[in-house]
Design a protein around this motif. Sequence first.
Motif: not given
Length: 449
Positions: A37-59
């Motif tokens: 679960g934490i691994v998914t949180g890391v990917v959602g933050g570091v990877v998806v967080g850097l990609l364009p799309g949304s600014t404030m949404q956390v995955s």
Amino acid sequence: MIKKHWPDLGASIVVFLVALPLCVGVAVASGVPAELGIVTGVVGGVVVGLLPGSTMQVSGPAAGLTVLVADAVARHGIQALGVIVLGAGLLQVLLGVARCGRWFRAISPSVVQGMLAGIGLVLVLGQLKPIVASPIALALGLLTVVIMLLWQRTPMRVVPGVLVGVVVCTALAALFTSDVDKIVVGTLSADVHLPNFSLLDTGVVGTAVVFALVASAESMFGATAVDRMHNGPRTRYNKELVAQGVGNTICGLLGALPMTAVIVRSSANVAAGARTKASRVLHGVWLLLFVVLLPGLLTLIPVAVLAAVLVHAGWKLLGLGDLVRLWRTDRAEGAVLALTAGLIVATDLLTGTLVGLLAAVVKTAWDVSRLSVVETPEGLALKGNATFLRLPRLLDVLDGVDREHVRMDLSGVRHLDQACGQAIEQWVDESRRAGRTVELVGRGEPVRR
């Protein structure tokens, strides 16, 4: 530069503190190792967080997918989870490239609320067993919920209530009792693995499609909600869908949980004063440091405490207040919501959602197909949409006409489908054979004379 991102730094810590227990809790409830679960949180933050799309949404891993993941693991085994999540991610990327992002917003709100309510109810019911496992577990679970609820009313609510509840109850369990089940944590090297493509079959493919559709819908709905919370850049839905797909593709390659954009973490991000993507990226960094440096702390947390966290999250998904308000304003929409939620609990998420969508379509068709058939001194006047759904009403009126000359006014008909058109044609022919005079006006000769 540091001063510019100072608000994002503070917000990232808040989001990290909210995300940590939820990542672990969702993983445990899904039947997979906590660290995934934490691994998914890391990917959602570091990877998806850097990609364009949304600014404030956390995955990250979402409570809304817990039911799906648990069912998939039970049916196909945990070794197939990576293949399922990978397939879902690739499908999300294709949907985003095909510019399907906004189409997910066209789903009836009552079906969406019903889906969330059903997931919430299943989540609550599924976590009751670990909470009532023993008197001590029950006491810890109840205390966790009470702390989370009361903490939000204190001046120190900037610290997440979920964190306070977990820390306090974990400390009490460590100090006064060891007679409760604790979280079992493995090692990343043992649990993170490449997907096993030999497990690929039609059932796995079907599950991946369901994952993709549900995760995409939840992320797109969440984006709409989060955009209402701030004045920054709006979400670009197609790019956000691609970003979610990339994140799930990587999670699949690692054998981790699927991700969506999560409203709880996203709202915490906005409320904590985040201004840029830096906050969500940094929250992923903090999760990574924790799982690498301090995984042993997770073994101190009682299972009942995390179950209480998920009961709280499930109760919020249930949204009884929304159901009551919807029932008062539109009982038909409320019925669609209740039908969707009830079938999800009684059967499964896919069946409940599909039946809910079908019910919403039928309701909409019925609402749109409003036909007024009024008897006038000259004959009949039709107004509205004459579709097959109103055919019985039309036939009843036509069969009841008993006069020698009938003037049928169709000028008020906005739409005349084939079923109603043929019924009128047949009635006109039969009436003329019976010696009646029938005059049709309006709609540019819609039927034969």
